[in-house]
Design a protein around this motif. Structure first.
Motif: not given
Length: 284
Positions: A146-150, A180-182, A236-239
């Motif tokens: 939920p809220g994340a893609e790796l 705020n997703a993890s 949000g973020a991209r790392v």
């Protein structure tokens, strides 16, 4: 035990070797290898050329691996058919080994951003036969929470396993998070690793890593596996996550070559000048 961040650095942009239109951010520098093992260097290259000034071309490497992740734009490479391209989301994993020549060419207008990592080879594999793997972003394993893609370019993640072949065990993942997703990623405590911020900000433990910053992970003394939890900020973020098994073997680095001694560097230059390094396209 959760992995945490032990230090945060913000590398400063510098003029790139291509001249006007090229900015390079030295995220990792080769002279700090003992601390950063197995990572030799990492450059964040931003290239904006008009097209009337060709840049790049064939050049040699030996004694290590290059891992090139295209973040934006298109990078021309030379393959068996004369030319190929790496597009945004693609990775080229090249094992230079005993020596190889490869090409990265910009002969037209280009807006490009790439991360190029230099990764050490185990001492026993320093001079293996050269090889190359093109990893297409459209075909890599992807974990979605939920809220994340790796996107997993190397290593494993919650039952997913990348088919990428490694001499040094490496985890490489491009992580995108909604506000705020993890997401979590298990890492071996023996692996050295870092998170490089591309967009927004993330929190790991009590430390915040923002775009343009590198957060080095702690190295627990105990053995085993521990999760790394990455949580995005309000925007949000991209790392990009890199983690790899430390080799504990000193290296000598000079120009495009890496070795175990100064004699190795001299020999690599001699082999290159004698025409004993073939082009990477001949291997495909």
């Amino acid at each position: 035990m959760n992995r945490t961040v032990s230090r945060i650095e913000r590398p400063a942009p510098e003029p790139g070797f291509l001249g006007e239109g090229h900015t390079a951010v030295p995220v990792i520098r080769a002279e700090q290898f003992e601390r950063n093992d197995p990572f030799i260097l990492l450059m964040d290259d931003r290239v904006h050329l008009s097209g009337d000034r060709p840049a790049g071309g064939p050049h040699p490497h030996a004694g290590f691996e290059t891992v090139t992740l295209v973040l934006e734009g298109k990078l021309r490479t030379h393959d068996r058919n004369g030319a190929g391209f790496l597009e945004a989301g693609d990775v080229q994993w090249m094992t230079a080994g005993r020596g190889v020549i490869h090409s990265e060419t910009m002969d037209r207008a280009v807006d490009l951003r790439i991360l190029q990592l230099w990764l050490t080879l185990p001492k026993k594999d320093r001079w293996v036969c050269p090889a190359s793997q093109d990893i297409r972003g459209t075909s890599v394993p992807v974990r979605r929470e939920p809220g994340a893609e790796l996107k997993l370019y190397s290593g494993s993640s919650r039952g997913l396993k990348s088919p990428t072949l490694n001499h040094v065990p490496v985890t490489l993942a491009d992580i995108r998070l909604e506000p705020n997703a993890s997401v979590d990623q298990d890492l071996d405590h023996e692996d050295n690793g870092f998170v490089y911020g591309l967009e927004g900000s993330v929190r790991i433990g009590d430390r915040v890593i923002r775009a343009g910053e590198i957060g080095w992970l702690d190295r627990p003394l105990r053995k085993g596996i521990g999760p790394l939890w990455v949580t995005a900020g309000e925007s949000g973020a991209r790392v990009v996550l890199y983690a790899g098994r430390m080799q504990h073997e000193p290296i000598v680095h000079y120009g495009p070559f890496v070795g175990d001694s100064n004699e190795d560097i001299v020999r690599a230059y001699q082999n290159y000048r004698a025409g004993q390094m073939g082009h990477i396209h001949a291997l495909r």
